[in-house]
Design an enzyme around this catalytic site. Sequence first.
Site, PDB file in Angstrom:
ATOM      1  N   ASP A 120      -4.065 -29.492 -17.949  1.00 37.05           N
ATOM      2  CA  ASP A 120      -4.365 -29.117 -16.561  1.00 37.05           C
ATOM      3  C   ASP A 120      -5.832 -28.724 -16.450  1.00 37.05           C
ATOM      4  O   ASP A 120      -6.443 -28.306 -17.434  1.00 37.05           O
ATOM      5  CB  ASP A 120      -3.561 -27.878 -16.141  1.00 37.05           C
ATOM      6  CG  ASP A 120      -2.080 -28.156 -15.977  1.00 37.05           C
ATOM      7  OD1 ASP A 120      -1.647 -29.312 -16.144  1.00 37.05           O
ATOM      8  OD2 ASP A 120      -1.355 -27.183 -15.676  1.00 37.05           O
TER       9      ASP A 120
ATOM     10  N   ARG B   6      -5.244 -37.533 -14.332  1.00 38.18           N
ATOM     11  CA  ARG B   6      -4.457 -37.075 -13.170  1.00 38.18           C
ATOM     12  C   ARG B   6      -5.454 -36.605 -12.123  1.00 38.18           C
ATOM     13  O   ARG B   6      -6.211 -35.686 -12.377  1.00 38.18           O
ATOM     14  CB  ARG B   6      -3.559 -35.898 -13.573  1.00 38.18           C
ATOM     15  CG  ARG B   6      -2.950 -35.188 -12.389  1.00 38.18           C
ATOM     16  CD  ARG B   6      -2.518 -33.775 -12.735  1.00 38.18           C
ATOM     17  NE  ARG B   6      -1.494 -33.752 -13.747  1.00 38.18           N
ATOM     18  CZ  ARG B   6      -1.199 -32.649 -14.460  1.00 38.18           C
ATOM     19  NH1 ARG B   6      -1.846 -31.518 -14.260  1.00 38.18           N
ATOM     20  NH2 ARG B   6      -0.252 -32.677 -15.362  1.00 38.18           N
TER      21      ARG B   6
HETATM   22  P1  FDA Z   1      -2.755 -31.268   0.871  1.00 37.99           P
HETATM   23  O1  FDA Z   1      -2.976 -29.895   0.418  1.00 37.99           O
HETATM   24  O2  FDA Z   1      -3.714 -31.908   1.811  1.00 37.99           O
HETATM   25  O3  FDA Z   1      -1.292 -31.459   1.309  1.00 37.99           O
HETATM   26  C1  FDA Z   1      -0.799 -32.662   1.906  1.00 37.99           C
HETATM   27  C2  FDA Z   1       0.590 -32.368   2.460  1.00 37.99           C
HETATM   28  O4  FDA Z   1       1.484 -32.084   1.381  1.00 37.99           O
HETATM   29  C3  FDA Z   1       0.658 -31.108   3.342  1.00 37.99           C
HETATM   30  O5  FDA Z   1       0.340 -31.420   4.665  1.00 37.99           O
HETATM   31  C4  FDA Z   1       2.082 -30.697   3.159  1.00 37.99           C
HETATM   32  O6  FDA Z   1       2.935 -31.480   3.957  1.00 37.99           O
HETATM   33  C5  FDA Z   1       2.368 -31.039   1.705  1.00 37.99           C
HETATM   34  N1  FDA Z   1       2.099 -29.900   0.824  1.00 37.99           N
HETATM   35  C6  FDA Z   1       1.065 -29.737  -0.021  1.00 37.99           C
HETATM   36  N2  FDA Z   1       1.168 -28.583  -0.709  1.00 37.99           N
HETATM   37  C7  FDA Z   1       2.298 -28.012  -0.270  1.00 37.99           C
HETATM   38  C8  FDA Z   1       2.966 -26.799  -0.599  1.00 37.99           C
HETATM   39  N3  FDA Z   1       2.481 -25.959  -1.516  1.00 37.99           N
HETATM   40  N4  FDA Z   1       4.113 -26.521   0.059  1.00 37.99           N
HETATM   41  C9  FDA Z   1       4.624 -27.366   0.976  1.00 37.99           C
HETATM   42  N5  FDA Z   1       4.046 -28.518   1.304  1.00 37.99           N
HETATM   43  C10 FDA Z   1       2.903 -28.844   0.706  1.00 37.99           C
HETATM   44  N6  FDA Z   1      -4.469 -28.462  -9.216  1.00 37.99           N
HETATM   45  C11 FDA Z   1      -5.453 -28.063 -10.082  1.00 37.99           C
HETATM   46  O7  FDA Z   1      -6.429 -27.446  -9.670  1.00 37.99           O
HETATM   47  N7  FDA Z   1      -5.321 -28.374 -11.421  1.00 37.99           N
HETATM   48  C12 FDA Z   1      -4.272 -29.094 -11.909  1.00 37.99           C
HETATM   49  O8  FDA Z   1      -4.214 -29.359 -13.123  1.00 37.99           O
HETATM   50  C13 FDA Z   1      -3.251 -29.507 -11.003  1.00 37.99           C
HETATM   51  N8  FDA Z   1      -2.162 -30.235 -11.434  1.00 37.99           N
HETATM   52  C14 FDA Z   1      -1.326 -30.794 -10.496  1.00 37.99           C
HETATM   53  C15 FDA Z   1      -0.342 -31.717 -10.908  1.00 37.99           C
HETATM   54  C16 FDA Z   1       0.422 -32.385  -9.961  1.00 37.99           C
HETATM   55  C17 FDA Z   1       1.442 -33.400 -10.396  1.00 37.99           C
HETATM   56  C18 FDA Z   1       0.222 -32.123  -8.565  1.00 37.99           C
HETATM   57  C19 FDA Z   1       1.003 -32.844  -7.511  1.00 37.99           C
HETATM   58  C20 FDA Z   1      -0.706 -31.176  -8.163  1.00 37.99           C
HETATM   59  C21 FDA Z   1      -1.486 -30.509  -9.102  1.00 37.99           C
HETATM   60  N9  FDA Z   1      -2.447 -29.582  -8.710  1.00 37.99           N
HETATM   61  C22 FDA Z   1      -3.396 -29.166  -9.634  1.00 37.99           C
HETATM   62  C23 FDA Z   1      -2.457 -29.028  -7.319  1.00 37.99           C
HETATM   63  C24 FDA Z   1      -3.433 -29.778  -6.411  1.00 37.99           C
HETATM   64  O9  FDA Z   1      -4.760 -29.489  -6.758  1.00 37.99           O
HETATM   65  C25 FDA Z   1      -3.224 -29.381  -4.926  1.00 37.99           C
HETATM   66  O10 FDA Z   1      -3.504 -28.012  -4.784  1.00 37.99           O
HETATM   67  C26 FDA Z   1      -1.829 -29.655  -4.391  1.00 37.99           C
HETATM   68  O11 FDA Z   1      -1.316 -30.841  -4.870  1.00 37.99           O
HETATM   69  C27 FDA Z   1      -1.840 -29.711  -2.846  1.00 37.99           C
HETATM   70  O12 FDA Z   1      -2.697 -30.713  -2.413  1.00 37.99           O
HETATM   71  P2  FDA Z   1      -2.207 -32.149  -1.877  1.00 37.99           P
HETATM   72  O13 FDA Z   1      -2.947 -33.188  -2.659  1.00 37.99           O
HETATM   73  O14 FDA Z   1      -0.751 -32.264  -1.902  1.00 37.99           O
HETATM   74  O15 FDA Z   1      -2.829 -32.259  -0.436  1.00 37.99           O
END
Ligand code: FDA
Length: 309
Positions: free
Chosen positions: A132, A182
């Site tokens: 991560d 990732r």
């Molecule tokens: P965004 O935040 O724009 O969300 C898009 C949509 O997804 C929202 O409108 C909502 O509908 C839904 N959504 C997102 N988060 C939600 C929540 N918590 N609850 C409910 N709905 C939600 N970060 C990091 O800094 N280091 C890392 O190593 C990782 N590893 C990691 C692995 C995997 C498999 C994932 C999916 C995510 C991570 N992350 C991470 C977290 C990442 O940086 C980020 O904070 C989250 O994925 C939320 O961002 P989105 O890309 O989903 O977009």
Amino acid sequence: MTVARKLLLAASTNDWMRERATKTPFVVRSVSRFMPGERPEDALAAALQLQRDGFGAILTHLGENLRSRDEAEEVTRHYLGLLERNGAAHLGAHISIKPTQLGLDLDPELCQRNLQRLVDRGTELNTLVWIDMENASYVDRTLELFRHMRQRSPLVGLALQAYLYRTERDLESLLPLGVALRLVKGAYLESRDTAFPRKSDVDENYYRLAVRILDESGRAGGLLHIATHDSALVDRLAARIEAQSVPRSYYEYAMLYGIGRPLQRRLMAAGQRVRVLISYGEHWFPWYMRRLAERPANVWFVVKQAFEL
Ligand code: FDA
């Protein structure tokens, strides 16, 4: 970044808040939406169910910024046990670790040795081990760890954050290696000198970086985890993938347990590979605050648990 997001991210590193929240029943109840349970058995059972439904899994034991060498040893042994159980159950799950869980704050060499033990055993069991990415102060040390591990095995992957200005540059040296990457937006509280403050800029950078990885890394044998729940971004990338006939072996979608389930199912129905990252363990507070910060509307869900609405 909204004020609510900033406050929740500041709370994620506050010991006083952690002490109280983890003993408050309605907060504990609300966590279950994002976590199948605290025990490895809970995570493995969830991974088995996902496997039956056609999804892959990634397992992660919650914890970060450990304060003693003994704790780092305990976490390493925990993951070694998890690797065995994953192998014995033929789950094909990946595992994902945070360097500060293995002692990076205490002694970088200790962290490297612990990670080496996990990557070596993971490789014997044909299991990909993800590293991560934590807050921006760890990026250089995490990249260094990744490079060391990658010399030992191809079965190691690295998370990169699209909100950091530096990621584009960091990517340059990684693309020709054909490694597992990732791509995430980024989950920590960062200054505007370090990370794009505007969500639209983060989204645009995510798209550009993902396209570069697909175009350049895939051909060299790399794998991209498109790790986002952002359906607009996913659709935009899917259209590009389709138009360029990008082979399925170059990428997978990855999402967090309990988030974006309709999107996970839609991608699966379209024949895409989807992996769900399952977090478990007692030390969920900072991780949970980051989940709330990603969507401050989630706080309403916590409040509802308080009143059992
Ligand atoms: P965004 O935040 O724009 O969300 C898009 C949509 O997804 C929202 O409108 C909502 O509908 C839904 N959504 C997102 N988060 C939600 C929540 N918590 N609850 C409910 N709905 C939600 N970060 C990091 O800094 N280091 C890392 O190593 C990782 N590893 C990691 C692995 C995997 C498999 C994932 C999916 C995510 C991570 N992350 C991470 C977290 C990442 O940086 C980020 O904070 C989250 O994925 C939320 O961002 P989105 O890309 O989903 O977009």
